[in-house]
Design a protein around this motif. Structure first.
Motif, PDB file in Angstrom:
ATOM      1  N   PRO A 496      56.506   5.511   3.984  1.00 19.58           N
ATOM      2  CA  PRO A 496      57.780   5.378   3.255  1.00 19.58           C
ATOM      3  C   PRO A 496      58.899   4.813   4.115  1.00 19.58           C
ATOM      4  N   PHE A 497      58.902   5.129   5.407  1.00 18.14           N
ATOM      5  CA  PHE A 497      59.931   4.552   6.279  1.00 18.14           C
ATOM      6  C   PHE A 497      59.731   3.042   6.396  1.00 18.14           C
ATOM      7  N   ALA A 498      58.493   2.632   6.676  1.00 22.20           N
ATOM      8  CA  ALA A 498      58.218   1.201   6.822  1.00 22.20           C
ATOM      9  C   ALA A 498      58.517   0.447   5.534  1.00 22.20           C
ATOM     10  N   PHE A 499      58.375   1.112   4.401  1.00 21.22           N
ATOM     11  CA  PHE A 499      58.671   0.495   3.111  1.00 21.22           C
ATOM     12  C   PHE A 499      60.171   0.364   2.888  1.00 21.22           C
ATOM     13  N   MET A 500      60.951   1.402   3.245  1.00 22.91           N
ATOM     14  CA  MET A 500      62.352   1.412   2.829  1.00 22.91           C
ATOM     15  C   MET A 500      63.275   0.604   3.753  1.00 22.91           C
ATOM     16  N   VAL A 501      62.882   0.336   4.975  1.00 20.93           N
ATOM     17  CA  VAL A 501      63.781  -0.381   5.891  1.00 20.93           C
ATOM     18  C   VAL A 501      64.196  -1.730   5.304  1.00 20.93           C
ATOM     19  N   ASP A 502      63.221  -2.509   4.865  1.00 16.66           N
ATOM     20  CA  ASP A 502      63.583  -3.809   4.300  1.00 16.66           C
ATOM     21  C   ASP A 502      64.072  -3.722   2.862  1.00 16.66           C
ATOM     22  N   GLN A 503      63.715  -2.639   2.148  1.00 20.18           N
ATOM     23  CA  GLN A 503      64.357  -2.436   0.848  1.00 20.18           C
ATOM     24  C   GLN A 503      65.873  -2.338   1.049  1.00 20.18           C
ATOM     25  N   TRP A 504      66.266  -1.610   2.099  1.00 23.26           N
ATOM     26  CA  TRP A 504      67.691  -1.498   2.418  1.00 23.26           C
ATOM     27  C   TRP A 504      68.261  -2.847   2.836  1.00 23.26           C
ATOM     28  N   ARG A 505      67.548  -3.518   3.737  1.00 22.83           N
ATOM     29  CA  ARG A 505      68.057  -4.788   4.270  1.00 22.83           C
ATOM     30  C   ARG A 505      68.215  -5.822   3.148  1.00 22.83           C
ATOM     31  N   TRP A 506      67.221  -5.901   2.274  1.00 27.99           N
ATOM     32  CA  TRP A 506      67.310  -6.865   1.177  1.00 27.99           C
ATOM     33  C   TRP A 506      68.476  -6.537   0.253  1.00 27.99           C
ATOM     34  N   SER A 507      68.729  -5.243   0.034  1.00 27.17           N
ATOM     35  CA  SER A 507      69.845  -4.864  -0.836  1.00 27.17           C
ATOM     36  C   SER A 507      71.178  -5.263  -0.219  1.00 27.17           C
ATOM     37  N   VAL A 508      71.277  -5.191   1.115  1.00 23.97           N
ATOM     38  CA  VAL A 508      72.509  -5.617   1.790  1.00 23.97           C
ATOM     39  C   VAL A 508      72.688  -7.125   1.655  1.00 23.97           C
TER      40      VAL A 508
END
Length: 686
Positions: A496-508
């Motif tokens: 879940p960490f590896a999944f959410m890091v770029d979910q956050w980055r893409w949202s920014v």
């Protein structure tokens, strides 16, 4: 870029490696484009060699002179990148008859920021360099001590921590930090003892201390030294990265990053994969939370709630292996560690690398060239400062390959040695490809292949086969469950960490830089079930505590690599004739497994990932699938379900207290409306 080119790009497909995407210029001379690619291959290989050599000299001998030389070479490389991009963008790739040439032109343009003006191109690289330097120079004071007082002795940290429960007794019995450490002899050249860095001191404390106040202190202090200094620079970086992406024809910088995966529905694909592994993660999470409640009490960990981030043994709660002593399924059975056997048998770092090389040659793969043994740094050299993080290096000349690792005789370094040697094997296999294709089929492949090979080295059958594990006095089932738990804390907890890091980055990149810290913790809570241990505000910028974010390195590849490694391992086990539990498979000495590995590695990036997966699975699928990972951990999942059968919640509930830690205004608003709060926050996520 000309307005006509931008207009043309607006109508192109969004994914860079589609054949008709980069109609970026008007030059239709196929012979001229082919000649350009030949020249580029020669010049890019030479530039890559010079840059890589300068980086190698710096990290293996950290001096100001070597640093300056490295920065000079990197500056030349940036100029070469920009010039090459302009030449490549002048061609109409669709008019090239050779699909490989079209693919090479696409790769030159795909991830580059060269569409920026010279000033902005220099600025974004300077911003990334500054952010990395701020991150790498972050230091904190030891717990319970103020900035330098010459009358207060320093403390030092042990270089080796025991792996058994016995090693944690000083923390549990005395409840005093570092009581068992020897006093540090003050170095008059460095009088200030506030010099604890992330590696190794801070990471060791988070891994081995069981004093909650100490864990909270180092967790918070490191973020205080990074986030606030990085936030404004990161905001400017986002602006420039987006501008470069739009100039190149993408919606934003996240769209540009995702283009490397050649999947128009990439975001939906990775979310589907995550949803398939989420039930396994929830079972692991629920079991670990109960053990943390027993250790720290319900005032620290709510029995049905998320877990405070500082209690999971890692700065980012991404790897939970360090709390194995708290969650081991069968404490009376051993957790596999053959370090003592290695020491007893007189292992040396050189022997470990020879053993790793033999692992691959036993499958019919290539031996490393003589240059490897002459040039590699396999142990920490005396009398000079070096950067010790293990890494494999390709010097881009089809001859020189090296590993940098400060190897010690431990099981963990034995695994790391096999992992890095797998990268070297990958380099050797695709060495004859053009420079642009000397890489993995997509950004996840290199790590996935290296990890797939080492999955065989981890397990009991292999360790017994090479004479490193002889203990037959314990119940094999209990030993197996301990092993699978250790692997799950490393692999499943990471997903879940590896999944959410770029979910956050893409949202920014998509939505802007407002409320970046709140978004970070919203996603941490949603996907990981993790909350900050103390209140956070937008001034904190906690994403800046993760190096890959501020150093402009994408992260979704690690999520996909973790999934893909089990898929590759499963196929290697199948062709090697293995039957039984997947976690007991050993591909050592299997020529069939070696042939399949070679088929995966030799094309490099000349073929798409989907083509290689289709070939690897003999036509069964062309997509990354989590089925093999789930099957690998199925025995542990069944055990976890039994352990969690009395739990009311598999997963976590969150309430306004959790949300108030990072979004106080939003939480207080919901507090005024309990019914809405119950509907929105009192749910089991996932």
């Amino acid at each position: 870029m000309a307005a006509g080119v931008l207009l043309l790009l607006a109508f192109c497909t969004r994914y860079a490696l589609c054949d008709d995407y980069f109609k970026m210029g008007v030059n239709t001379n196929s012979a001229e484009a082919t000649q350009f690619l030949r020249e580029y291959d020669r010049e890019a290989s030479g530039m890559c060699y010079r840059v890589t050599m300068s980086q190698w000299k710096f990290v293996t001998n950290i001096t100001e002179y070597n640093r300056r030389r490295m920065l000079e070479e990197l500056a030349l490389s940036s100029k070469f990148e920009k010039l090459s991009w302009r030449k490549a963008a002048a061609y109409d790739a669709s008019r090239l008859s050779d699909p490989q040439s079209r693919r090479q032109l696409s790769k030159i343009i795909q991830a580059s920021r060269s569409s920026l003006s010279d000033e902005k191109f220099t600025e974004i690289h300077q911003l990334i360099t500054e952010m990395k330097e701020i991150y790498n120079s972050a230091k904190i004071c030891p717990f319970g001590q103020k900035p330098y007082d010459p009358h207060v002795p320093r403390v030092s940290y042990p270089t080796d921590f025991p792996e058994t429960n016995r090693g944690y007794q000083p923390y549990q019995l005395t409840n005093q930090p570092y009581q068992h450490y020897q006093p540090y002899q003050e170095n008059p050249e460095y009088p200030n003892y506030c010099d604890m860095q992330l590696d190794p001191e801070i990471s060791r404390i988070l891994a081995h201390s069981r004093i909650e106040s100490e864990l909270l202190y180092v967790w918070t202090s490191f973020r205080d030294k990074t986030g606030p200094k990085l936030k404004n620079r990161y905001m400017r970086y986002v602006q420039l990265a987006n501008e470069a992406a739009v100039n190149t024809g993408y919606r934003d910088a996240g769209d540009q990053m995702r283009s490397a995966y050649e999947d128009p529905s990439f975001r939906a694909s990775v979310e589907e994969i995550f949803n398939q592994v989420a039930p396994l993660y929830k079972q692991l999470f629920t079991y670990v939370r109960r053990k943390l409640v027993l250790r720290y009490g319900e005032t620290s960990v709510r029995p049905d709630g998320p877990i405070p981030a500082h209690l999971l043994g890692n700065m980012w709660a991404q790897n939970w292996k360090s709390i194995m002593d708290l969650v081991m399924p069968f404490p009376q059975a051993p957790n596999i560690d053959v370090t003592s056997d290695m020491l007893r048998q007189g292992f040396t770092p050189l022997r470990m690398f020879q053993m790793a090389e033999e692992f691959y040659t036993s499958m019919g793969l290539k031996p490393v060239p003589p240059e490897f043994w002459r040039g590699s740094m396999l142990v920490r050299p005396p009398q000079r400062s070096v950067q010790c993080t293990a890494s494999a290096w390709d010097f881009c000349n089809r001859i020189d390959y090296r590993i940098k690792q400060c190897t010690e005789v431990t099981m963990q370094d034995l695994i790391s040695t096999h992992h890095e040697m797998a990268h070297i094997q990958y380099y050797l296999q695709y060495a004859e490809q053009p420079q642009l294709f000397r890489d993995g089929a997509n950004p996840a492949f290199h790590e996935a292949v290296a990890n797939a090979a080492t999955l065989s080295v981890y397990n009991l059958p292999h360790l017994q086969r090479v004479g490193l594990y002889q203990n037959k006095t314990h119940d094999p089932y209990e030993v197996s469950m301990n092993f699978l738990m250790s692997m799950a804390l490393e692999k499943v907890a990471y997903l879940p960490f590896a999944f959410m890091v770029d979910q956050w980055r893409w949202s920014v990149f998509e939505d802007g830089v407002q409320n970046m810290n709140t978004k970070w913790w919203q996603m941490k809570l949603r996907y990981q079930g993790v909350t900050p241990p103390i209140a956070r505000t937008e001034a904190d910028f906690d994403p800046g505590s993760k190096y890959h974010i501020i150093s402009d390195q994408e992260y979704i590849k690690y999520f996909l690599a973790t999934i893909l490694e089990f898929q590759i391992f499963d196929q290697l086990c199948t062709v090697s004739g293995h039957s039984g539990h997947l976690h007991e498979c050993d591909i050592y000495r299997s020529r069939d497994a070696g042939r399949l590995l070679s088929e995966i590695m030799q094309p490099g990036a000349s073929k798409s990932a989907s083509d290689i997966i289709r070939s690897m699975t003999r036509g069964k699928t062309n997509r990354i699938s989590p089925e093999s990972l789930v099957r690998y951990f199925r025995p542990l999942e069944l055990w976890l379900r039994v352990q969690n059968r009395d739990e009311q919640i598999i997963g976590w509930n969150s309430n306004y207290h959790d949300v108030a830690l990072f979004a106080p205004q939003k939480a207080s608003a919901y507090k005024s409306y309990p019914s809405v709060l119950l509907l929105i926050y009192l749910i089991v996520l996932f």
